[in-house]
Design a protein around this motif. Structure first.
Motif, PDB file in Angstrom:
ATOM      1  N   ALA A  21       0.830  -1.207   0.000  1.00 43.48           N
ATOM      2  CA  ALA A  21       0.000   0.000   0.000  1.00 43.48           C
ATOM      3  C   ALA A  21       0.864   1.257   0.000  1.00 43.48           C
ATOM      4  CB  ALA A  21      -0.936  -0.011   1.204  1.00 43.48           C
ATOM      5  N   VAL A  22       1.926   1.246   0.798  1.00 46.92           N
ATOM      6  CA  VAL A  22       2.831   2.396   0.847  1.00 46.92           C
ATOM      7  C   VAL A  22       3.505   2.599  -0.512  1.00 46.92           C
ATOM      8  CG1 VAL A  22       4.970   3.271   1.869  1.00 46.92           C
ATOM      9  CG2 VAL A  22       3.213   2.252   3.320  1.00 46.92           C
ATOM     10  N   ALA A  23       3.930   1.489  -1.147  1.00 45.85           N
ATOM     11  CA  ALA A  23       4.596   1.596  -2.449  1.00 45.85           C
ATOM     12  C   ALA A  23       3.665   2.198  -3.495  1.00 45.85           C
ATOM     13  CB  ALA A  23       5.078   0.216  -2.893  1.00 45.85           C
ATOM     14  N   TYR A  24       2.427   1.701  -3.547  1.00 40.61           N
ATOM     15  CA  TYR A  24       1.479   2.241  -4.519  1.00 40.61           C
ATOM     16  C   TYR A  24       1.137   3.702  -4.207  1.00 40.61           C
ATOM     17  CZ  TYR A  24       0.596  -2.128  -6.963  1.00 40.61           C
ATOM     18  OH  TYR A  24       0.718  -3.249  -7.737  1.00 40.61           O
ATOM     19  N   ALA A  25       1.025   4.033  -2.938  1.00 42.28           N
ATOM     20  CA  ALA A  25       0.756   5.418  -2.563  1.00 42.28           C
ATOM     21  C   ALA A  25       1.889   6.329  -3.005  1.00 42.28           C
ATOM     22  CB  ALA A  25       0.539   5.522  -1.057  1.00 42.28           C
ATOM     23  N   ALA A  26       3.129   5.838  -2.877  1.00 40.89           N
ATOM     24  CA  ALA A  26       4.277   6.644  -3.313  1.00 40.89           C
ATOM     25  C   ALA A  26       4.248   6.858  -4.820  1.00 40.89           C
ATOM     26  CB  ALA A  26       5.570   5.953  -2.890  1.00 40.89           C
ATOM     27  N   VAL A  27       3.915   5.805  -5.558  1.00 38.21           N
ATOM     28  CA  VAL A  27       3.805   5.954  -7.018  1.00 38.21           C
ATOM     29  C   VAL A  27       2.732   6.974  -7.373  1.00 38.21           C
ATOM     30  CG1 VAL A  27       3.206   4.767  -9.153  1.00 38.21           C
ATOM     31  CG2 VAL A  27       4.685   3.646  -7.490  1.00 38.21           C
ATOM     32  N   ALA A  28       1.563   6.859  -6.715  1.00 36.18           N
ATOM     33  CA  ALA A  28       0.469   7.791  -6.987  1.00 36.18           C
ATOM     34  C   ALA A  28       0.864   9.226  -6.647  1.00 36.18           C
ATOM     35  CB  ALA A  28      -0.773   7.377  -6.197  1.00 36.18           C
ATOM     36  N   ALA A  29       1.555   9.397  -5.513  1.00 33.88           N
ATOM     37  CA  ALA A  29       1.987  10.743  -5.115  1.00 33.88           C
ATOM     38  C   ALA A  29       2.952  11.324  -6.135  1.00 33.88           C
ATOM     39  CB  ALA A  29       2.626  10.693  -3.732  1.00 33.88           C
ATOM     40  N   ALA A  30       3.857  10.476  -6.652  1.00 24.82           N
ATOM     41  CA  ALA A  30       4.806  10.958  -7.659  1.00 24.82           C
ATOM     42  C   ALA A  30       4.086  11.383  -8.933  1.00 24.82           C
ATOM     43  CB  ALA A  30       5.826   9.867  -7.968  1.00 24.82           C
ATOM     44  N   ARG A  50      -5.657  18.387 -26.391  1.00 25.42           N
ATOM     45  CA  ARG A  50      -5.252  17.004 -26.650  1.00 25.42           C
ATOM     46  C   ARG A  50      -3.756  16.824 -26.427  1.00 25.42           C
ATOM     47  NH1 ARG A  50      -7.471  14.407 -32.030  1.00 25.42           N
ATOM     48  NH2 ARG A  50      -9.365  14.844 -30.828  1.00 25.42           N
ATOM     49  N   ARG A  51      -2.953  17.797 -26.897  1.00 22.49           N
ATOM     50  CA  ARG A  51      -1.507  17.698 -26.699  1.00 22.49           C
ATOM     51  C   ARG A  51      -1.152  17.773 -25.219  1.00 22.49           C
ATOM     52  NH1 ARG A  51       1.219  21.436 -31.444  1.00 22.49           N
ATOM     53  NH2 ARG A  51       0.485  20.209 -33.242  1.00 22.49           N
ATOM     54  N   ARG A  52      -1.872  18.592 -24.492  1.00 23.94           N
ATOM     55  CA  ARG A  52      -1.622  18.696 -23.050  1.00 23.94           C
ATOM     56  C   ARG A  52      -1.887  17.363 -22.354  1.00 23.94           C
ATOM     57  NH1 ARG A  52      -4.421  24.550 -21.562  1.00 23.94           N
ATOM     58  NH2 ARG A  52      -3.125  25.813 -22.951  1.00 23.94           N
ATOM     59  N   ARG A  53      -2.992  16.740 -22.715  1.00 24.33           N
ATOM     60  CA  ARG A  53      -3.313  15.455 -22.083  1.00 24.33           C
ATOM     61  C   ARG A  53      -2.251  14.406 -22.414  1.00 24.33           C
ATOM     62  NH1 ARG A  53      -9.853  15.067 -23.275  1.00 24.33           N
ATOM     63  NH2 ARG A  53     -10.484  16.616 -21.702  1.00 24.33           N
ATOM     64  N   ARG A  54      -1.790  14.426 -23.664  1.00 22.47           N
ATOM     65  CA  ARG A  54      -0.754  13.471 -24.034  1.00 22.47           C
ATOM     66  C   ARG A  54       0.533  13.722 -23.256  1.00 22.47           C
ATOM     67  NH1 ARG A  54      -1.445  13.466 -30.647  1.00 22.47           N
ATOM     68  NH2 ARG A  54      -3.427  12.303 -30.707  1.00 22.47           N
ATOM     69  N   ALA A  55       0.871  14.956 -23.077  1.00 24.77           N
ATOM     70  CA  ALA A  55       2.085  15.295 -22.325  1.00 24.77           C
ATOM     71  C   ALA A  55       1.976  14.849 -20.875  1.00 24.77           C
ATOM     72  CB  ALA A  55       2.338  16.799 -22.400  1.00 24.77           C
ATOM     73  N   ILE A  56       0.798  15.096 -20.279  1.00 23.43           N
ATOM     74  CA  ILE A  56       0.582  14.670 -18.893  1.00 23.43           C
ATOM     75  C   ILE A  56       0.677  13.158 -18.781  1.00 23.43           C
ATOM     76  CG2 ILE A  56      -1.116  14.539 -17.039  1.00 23.43           C
ATOM     77  CD1 ILE A  56      -2.133  17.276 -17.932  1.00 23.43           C
ATOM     78  N   GLY A  57       0.032  12.459 -19.704  1.00 26.86           N
ATOM     79  CA  GLY A  57       0.053  10.998 -19.660  1.00 26.86           C
ATOM     80  C   GLY A  57       1.444  10.425 -19.803  1.00 26.86           C
ATOM     81  N   ALA A  58       2.216  10.975 -20.735  1.00 23.63           N
ATOM     82  CA  ALA A  58       3.573  10.474 -20.949  1.00 23.63           C
ATOM     83  C   ALA A  58       4.455  10.720 -19.727  1.00 23.63           C
ATOM     84  CB  ALA A  58       4.183  11.141 -22.175  1.00 23.63           C
ATOM     85  N   ALA A  59       4.349  11.925 -19.144  1.00 21.66           N
ATOM     86  CA  ALA A  59       5.154  12.230 -17.957  1.00 21.66           C
ATOM     87  C   ALA A  59       4.765  11.351 -16.783  1.00 21.66           C
ATOM     88  CB  ALA A  59       5.003  13.702 -17.588  1.00 21.66           C
ATOM     89  N   ALA A  60       3.448  11.157 -16.584  1.00 17.27           N
ATOM     90  CA  ALA A  60       2.985  10.330 -15.476  1.00 17.27           C
ATOM     91  C   ALA A  60       3.443   8.888 -15.635  1.00 17.27           C
ATOM     92  CB  ALA A  60       1.461  10.394 -15.383  1.00 17.27           C
ATOM     93  N   LEU A  61       3.375   8.363 -16.869  1.00 20.12           N
ATOM     94  CA  LEU A  61       3.804   6.986 -17.101  1.00 20.12           C
ATOM     95  C   LEU A  61       5.292   6.824 -16.835  1.00 20.12           C
ATOM     96  CD1 LEU A  61       3.158   4.137 -18.092  1.00 20.12           C
ATOM     97  CD2 LEU A  61       3.572   4.935 -20.423  1.00 20.12           C
ATOM     98  N   ALA A  62       6.091   7.782 -17.255  1.00 20.17           N
ATOM     99  CA  ALA A  62       7.534   7.695 -17.034  1.00 20.17           C
ATOM    100  C   ALA A  62       7.866   7.698 -15.555  1.00 20.17           C
ATOM    101  CB  ALA A  62       8.237   8.851 -17.736  1.00 20.17           C
ATOM    102  N   VAL A  63       7.222   8.597 -14.800  1.00 18.81           N
ATOM    103  CA  VAL A  63       7.504   8.673 -13.366  1.00 18.81           C
ATOM    104  C   VAL A  63       7.031   7.408 -12.656  1.00 18.81           C
ATOM    105  CG1 VAL A  63       6.930   9.887 -11.242  1.00 18.81           C
ATOM    106  CG2 VAL A  63       7.502  11.176 -13.301  1.00 18.81           C
ATOM    107  N   ALA A  64       5.840   6.928 -13.032  1.00 13.13           N
ATOM    108  CA  ALA A  64       5.319   5.715 -12.398  1.00 13.13           C
ATOM    109  C   ALA A  64       6.230   4.523 -12.661  1.00 13.13           C
ATOM    110  CB  ALA A  64       3.911   5.426 -12.914  1.00 13.13           C
ATOM    111  N   THR A  65       6.750   4.408 -13.882  1.00 12.58           N
ATOM    112  CA  THR A  65       7.639   3.296 -14.210  1.00 12.58           C
ATOM    113  C   THR A  65       8.923   3.366 -13.408  1.00 12.58           C
ATOM    114  OG1 THR A  65       6.743   3.193 -16.459  1.00 12.58           O
ATOM    115  CG2 THR A  65       8.887   2.147 -16.076  1.00 12.58           C
ATOM    116  N   MET A  66       9.530   4.552 -13.316  1.00 12.00           N
ATOM    117  CA  MET A  66      10.765   4.693 -12.558  1.00 12.00           C
ATOM    118  C   MET A  66      10.536   4.425 -11.074  1.00 12.00           C
ATOM    119  SD  MET A  66      13.091   5.165 -14.711  1.00 12.00           S
ATOM    120  CE  MET A  66      14.389   5.521 -13.545  1.00 12.00           C
ATOM    121  N   ALA A  67       9.418   4.934 -10.549  1.00 11.78           N
ATOM    122  CA  ALA A  67       9.125   4.698  -9.134  1.00 11.78           C
ATOM    123  C   ALA A  67       8.925   3.219  -8.861  1.00 11.78           C
ATOM    124  CB  ALA A  67       7.868   5.484  -8.732  1.00 11.78           C
ATOM    125  N   ALA A  68       8.254   2.522  -9.771  1.00 15.56           N
ATOM    126  CA  ALA A  68       8.042   1.088  -9.582  1.00 15.56           C
ATOM    127  C   ALA A  68       9.357   0.328  -9.581  1.00 15.56           C
ATOM    128  CB  ALA A  68       7.124   0.551 -10.678  1.00 15.56           C
TER     129      ALA A  68
END
Length: 330
Positions: A21-30, A50-68
């Motif tokens: 739970a702590v690990a997933y919370a940290a990913v979500a916070a990041a 649309r470009r803004r949403r794509r930028a947000i999605g790409a950044a969020a995915l990158a951070v989530a992957t690194m945090a995991a």
């Protein structure tokens, strides 16, 4: 093809639901933090919703992957000067891995079709120096062919030589393919692997060419592993009817014999051994009733007891005269 690439999968080794739970919370916070930063600083430079949403999605995915990758990772490899004893979760069977200074000993392989190869990958095994087959029963030697194909051992210490089992019938061929030297296990032998010394306490000498007689459990290899000031007793399936006759030393840790089956002589044996830690290698929901209630009661005399059916793979880290226990679950 992609599964064979480095870091294609990352073993998860979190100590329980709270840590997950702590690990997933940290990913979500990041993810939320990056989203907020991107929204404040960069989105004005990007035209279109649309470009803004794509930028947000790409950044969020990158951070989530690194945090995991940082938060959800497998067990740490042995550090310099550290011994790691892994009581591997292979179901109803035995498999114990010892690693120190780049050297490795595997005692038994678990049952046919078991997850031993996955467990060895999770442990980061690079080289197998010694494979010990304690006796000729499938729940101990069943995956030896697969292990030898994946991790050719330099030496095989065979406690089931002469037994008429599927593994023993092909062991000579497997050893030849692995360029492994085979040694028949007999009391009094000592094999040294790096700074680990494995001393065979049982079985006694048997004439060459003769098949082992009687219950295989009563002829199973009983071994003491020593490194520095640490001692571990590995009795395989040999219970107190065998070990009571042996000059057993005091030990720091014990693998409980025969998956924790009922053993009337266990309390007296624990009084002789005085281990500070004991591990039971046993399968969940097995049909044998292992571990027996009487065995669990006797083990209350030990400071710390773990079992693979509930705790998953159990790692005992020994360094500087101290022991630390890591449970995969619980």
């Amino acid at each position: 093809t992609t599964a064979a690439l480095p870091a294609a999968s990352v073993p998860v080794a979190l100590p329980g639901a709270a840590a997950a739970a702590v690990a997933y919370a940290a990913v979500a916070a990041a993810v939320l933090a990056v989203r907020s930063a991107v929204a404040r600083r960069w989105l004005r430079r990007i035209g279109g919703r649309r470009r803004r949403r794509r930028a947000i999605g790409a950044a969020a995915l990158a951070v989530a992957t690194m945090a995991a990758l940082f938060l959800i990772r497998g067990p740490a490899p042995p550090r310099p000067g550290e011994l790691v004893v892994s009581f591997l979760d292979v179901g109803q069977g035995d498999a114990t891995l010892l690693q120190a200074g780049g050297a490795a000993i595997l005692v038994d392989t678990g049952p046919p079709g078991g997850p031993i190869l996955r467990r060895l990958r999770e442990a980061g095994l690079k080289r197998l120096d010694l494979l010990v087959l304690t006796h000729g029963q499938a729940d101990h030697e069943g995956m030896a062919p697969a292990v030898l194909r994946a991790h050719p051992a330099r030496v095989i210490l065979n406690g089931a030589a002469g037994a008429d089992t599927p593994v023993q019938r092909q062991l000579a061929q497997l050893a030849a393919r692995a360029h492994a030297r085979t040694v028949v296990a007999e009391a009094g032998e000592t094999l040294r692997v790096g700074r680990m010394a494995l001393r065979v306490l049982w079985p006694p000498h048997r004439a060459a060419g003769t098949a082992p007689a009687g219950d295989p459990n009563d002829r199973a290899v009983v071994a003491q592993v020593t490194t520095g000031g640490f001692d571990l007793l590995l009795p395989a399936d040999a219970e107190s009817n065998v070990t009571a006759r042996l000059a057993l030393p005091r030990v720091d840790a014990l693998k409980v014999a025969h998956h924790g089956s009922a053993d009337d002589g266990l309390p007296a044996e624990l009084g002789r051994l005085r281990p500070r830690f004991a591990a039971i290698e046993v399968g969940a929901d097995n049909t044998y009733g292992h571990p027996a209630p009487s065995t669990l009661a006797a083990l209350r005399a030990v400071g710390d007891v773990a079992r693979t059916d509930r705790d998953g793979t159990i790692r005992l880290r020994v360094a500087g005269g101290r022991m630390r226990v890591e449970r995969e679950r619980g």
